[in-house]
Scaffold this motif. Sequence first.
Motif, mmCIF file in Angstrom:
data_model
loop_
_atom_site.group_PDB
_atom_site.id
_atom_site.type_symbol
_atom_site.label_atom_id
_atom_site.label_comp_id
_atom_site.label_asym_id
_atom_site.label_seq_id
_atom_site.Cartn_x
_atom_site.Cartn_y
_atom_site.Cartn_z
ATOM 1 N N TYR A 1 -4.259 1.128 -8.171
ATOM 2 C CA TYR A 1 -5.106 0.786 -7.034
ATOM 3 C C TYR A 1 -4.463 -0.386 -6.295
ATOM 4 O O TYR A 1 -4.020 -1.351 -6.916
ATOM 5 C CB TYR A 1 -6.513 0.387 -7.486
ATOM 6 C CG TYR A 1 -7.292 1.523 -8.103
ATOM 7 C CD1 TYR A 1 -8.141 2.308 -7.323
ATOM 8 C CD2 TYR A 1 -7.179 1.810 -9.459
ATOM 9 C CE1 TYR A 1 -8.874 3.349 -7.888
ATOM 10 C CE2 TYR A 1 -7.901 2.849 -10.032
ATOM 11 C CZ TYR A 1 -8.738 3.609 -9.237
ATOM 12 O OH TYR A 1 -9.456 4.654 -9.803
ATOM 13 N N CYS A 2 -4.458 -0.282 -4.972
ATOM 14 C CA CYS A 2 -3.842 -1.332 -4.161
ATOM 15 C C CYS A 2 -4.773 -2.528 -4.040
ATOM 16 O O CYS A 2 -5.970 -2.376 -3.758
ATOM 17 C CB CYS A 2 -3.508 -0.793 -2.768
ATOM 18 S SG CYS A 2 -2.571 -1.967 -1.748
ATOM 19 N N HIS B 1 13.034 3.932 -3.160
ATOM 20 C CA HIS B 1 12.116 3.970 -2.010
ATOM 21 C C HIS B 1 12.779 3.340 -0.787
ATOM 22 O O HIS B 1 13.458 2.313 -0.890
ATOM 23 C CB HIS B 1 10.819 3.224 -2.334
ATOM 24 C CG HIS B 1 9.739 3.481 -1.329
ATOM 25 N ND1 HIS B 1 9.656 2.785 -0.141
ATOM 26 C CD2 HIS B 1 8.715 4.377 -1.326
ATOM 27 C CE1 HIS B 1 8.616 3.230 0.546
ATOM 28 N NE2 HIS B 1 8.023 4.200 -0.148
ATOM 29 N N HIS C 1 -1.938 -6.055 -7.833
ATOM 30 C CA HIS C 1 -2.555 -4.733 -7.818
ATOM 31 C C HIS C 1 -3.217 -4.430 -9.160
ATOM 32 O O HIS C 1 -3.273 -5.287 -10.043
ATOM 33 C CB HIS C 1 -1.517 -3.684 -7.421
ATOM 34 C CG HIS C 1 -0.836 -4.041 -6.140
ATOM 35 N ND1 HIS C 1 -1.468 -3.971 -4.917
ATOM 36 C CD2 HIS C 1 0.407 -4.559 -5.892
ATOM 37 C CE1 HIS C 1 -0.653 -4.402 -3.969
ATOM 38 N NE2 HIS C 1 0.487 -4.764 -4.543
ATOM 39 N N ILE D 1 2.268 1.574 -3.560
ATOM 40 C CA ILE D 1 1.245 2.012 -4.516
ATOM 41 C C ILE D 1 0.965 3.501 -4.362
ATOM 42 O O ILE D 1 0.845 4.243 -5.349
ATOM 43 C CB ILE D 1 -0.043 1.182 -4.354
ATOM 44 C CG1 ILE D 1 0.198 -0.264 -4.809
ATOM 45 C CG2 ILE D 1 -1.200 1.804 -5.126
ATOM 46 C CD1 ILE D 1 0.475 -0.446 -6.283
ATOM 47 N N ASP D 2 0.877 3.985 -3.135
ATOM 48 C CA ASP D 2 0.700 5.429 -2.909
ATOM 49 C C ASP D 2 1.870 6.219 -3.512
ATOM 50 O O ASP D 2 1.686 7.280 -4.113
ATOM 51 C CB ASP D 2 0.594 5.729 -1.410
ATOM 52 C CG ASP D 2 -0.738 5.306 -0.823
ATOM 53 O OD1 ASP D 2 -1.687 5.062 -1.593
ATOM 54 O OD2 ASP D 2 -0.825 5.206 0.420
ATOM 55 N N TYR D 3 3.049 5.687 -3.335
ATOM 56 C CA TYR D 3 4.267 6.316 -3.861
ATOM 57 C C TYR D 3 4.233 6.366 -5.392
ATOM 58 O O TYR D 3 4.563 7.399 -6.011
ATOM 59 C CB TYR D 3 5.457 5.511 -3.355
ATOM 60 C CG TYR D 3 6.818 5.909 -3.843
ATOM 61 C CD1 TYR D 3 7.403 7.118 -3.495
ATOM 62 C CD2 TYR D 3 7.564 5.022 -4.623
ATOM 63 C CE1 TYR D 3 8.684 7.452 -3.913
ATOM 64 C CE2 TYR D 3 8.841 5.330 -5.041
ATOM 65 C CZ TYR D 3 9.399 6.552 -4.686
ATOM 66 O OH TYR D 3 10.667 6.863 -5.105
ATOM 67 N N LYS E 1 -4.007 5.527 -13.213
ATOM 68 C CA LYS E 1 -4.099 5.452 -11.761
ATOM 69 C C LYS E 1 -3.868 4.011 -11.306
ATOM 70 O O LYS E 1 -4.349 3.060 -11.932
ATOM 71 C CB LYS E 1 -5.457 5.933 -11.252
ATOM 72 C CG LYS E 1 -5.505 6.014 -9.720
ATOM 73 C CD LYS E 1 -6.763 6.687 -9.213
ATOM 74 C CE LYS E 1 -6.744 6.784 -7.682
ATOM 75 N NZ LYS E 1 -7.964 7.417 -7.141
ATOM 76 N N ALA F 1 0.831 -1.209 0.000
ATOM 77 C CA ALA F 1 0.000 0.000 0.000
ATOM 78 C C ALA F 1 0.861 1.253 0.000
ATOM 79 O O ALA F 1 0.534 2.243 -0.680
ATOM 80 C CB ALA F 1 -0.930 -0.019 1.215
ATOM 81 N N VAL F 2 1.954 1.219 0.733
ATOM 82 C CA VAL F 2 2.880 2.366 0.752
ATOM 83 C C VAL F 2 3.501 2.560 -0.624
ATOM 84 O O VAL F 2 3.622 3.697 -1.120
ATOM 85 C CB VAL F 2 3.968 2.144 1.824
ATOM 86 C CG1 VAL F 2 5.013 3.255 1.765
ATOM 87 C CG2 VAL F 2 3.346 2.068 3.211
ATOM 88 N N ASN G 1 1.516 6.287 -7.282
ATOM 89 C CA ASN G 1 0.487 7.254 -7.681
ATOM 90 C C ASN G 1 0.992 8.689 -7.546
ATOM 91 O O ASN G 1 0.696 9.546 -8.389
ATOM 92 C CB ASN G 1 -0.780 7.055 -6.840
ATOM 93 C CG ASN G 1 -1.727 6.047 -7.461
ATOM 94 O OD1 ASN G 1 -1.873 5.987 -8.683
ATOM 95 N ND2 ASN G 1 -2.365 5.246 -6.630
ATOM 96 N N GLU G 2 1.739 8.954 -6.486
ATOM 97 C CA GLU G 2 2.266 10.304 -6.273
ATOM 98 C C GLU G 2 3.138 10.756 -7.448
ATOM 99 O O GLU G 2 3.105 11.932 -7.841
ATOM 100 C CB GLU G 2 3.083 10.324 -4.977
ATOM 101 C CG GLU G 2 3.696 11.676 -4.640
ATOM 102 C CD GLU G 2 4.557 11.616 -3.395
ATOM 103 O OE1 GLU G 2 5.279 12.598 -3.128
ATOM 104 O OE2 GLU G 2 4.520 10.582 -2.685
#
Length: 420
Positions: free
Chosen positions: A138-139, A209, A145, A123-125, A136, A120-121, A127-128
């Motif tokens: 999605y987790c 990361h 994913h 995937i957010d990264y 886009k 999840a971390v 997307n950012e």
Amino acid sequence: MKHIVILGDGMADWPVEKLGGKTLLQYAKTPYMDVLAKMGRCGMLKTVQDGFHPGSEVANSSILGYDQNEVYEGRGPLEAASIGVELAPDDMAIRCNIITLKDGNIVTHNGGNLQTEDAAVLIDYLNEHLATDRVKFYCGVQYRHLLVIKGGNKHVVCQPPHDHPDEPWRPLLVTAQADAPKDNELTAQETADLLNDLILRSQELLARHPYNVEKAKRGERQANSIWPWAGGYRPHMVPLTKTFPQIKKGAVITAVDLIRGIGSLAGLKVINVEGATGLYDTNYEGKAQAAIEALKTDDFVYLHIEASDEAGHDGDLELKLKTIEYLDSRAIKPIYEAVKDWGKPGTATADMEPVAIAVLPDHPTPVAHRTHTNEPIPFLIYAPGIEADGVQTFDEVACKDGSYGQLEKDGFIRAFMEVV
């Protein structure tokens, strides 16, 4: 009669020299599968229609009776349904693994057994840094994913990463299908170019990361690249309740987004079980108990357990044997023991409806091959009062002599639902 399908993903296999030429199902200690086969009827099932790749999306939806020529759209749209992503008519949804690359090769399709909270971390990264009005992420669960591309063209050739362990990744990049139609805003070539650009940019980003920096320091496998594959548009699946009047309410129990999506589009409610991981350490007992509880209120349950497939992809013979034995002792045993007397006169559960049980894999995932194959798989169907056919054990050899013979398309689910 209520019905439960207990599916051990990928547990069928090839004969193994180390096991004396036996398959894993022949070698493993599976007393409950064997007794159900002995008391029931068996056969073989072709779960992969001609012209289709032996993926779990094809095999599992075929088991439920869906004609792939009518419903197949790849894994992406099924996983979108699973995690509640509503697709617009011009959306292309594509499965997006986070994988491990090293020295120019695909090491593993699962990002070094990436866990959902870490994913999840990441995937957010992504997307950012990579999301746009068109793209886009999605987790989903663990390494599995979803990537949605507005206006994307599904007519691209993507290579499933689990089919190519220890192979160079560059020759496996996305290409456009020859003579691909332009049935969306982007062409197939534009979509392929976009996907390849995202793969390359993800590698640069993920290498920096902190999660992967720490992994590298410890000498562990990194989750260092996305890998999109199996894209499509929203499928049109008729709910099972409209095909089989016996099913008024049904449920699907799984740790895998793909199977949740198939179940959801088939009209089954999704039951989530705490501790269900999709690996050998999954909560077998919790999933079995959830299935038993669902049978008290629902007519049909699809219990999917992924562990054997993952062990097969890893080429781990001992682990795959263990997962098959766990399925037998920790899932099939408690379910059978709980429901065997339902509807039987003179018992405490005489007023409950009896239960028919089917056990089968969806496809083989041979440990020697480390990916799916399309050979027919064994199945058993047991119900109180069913006439046994003389098969004594549940495996790829014995079930060939079963009274159902070899079925295909919707033959299995119709045979199973006819058990009343």
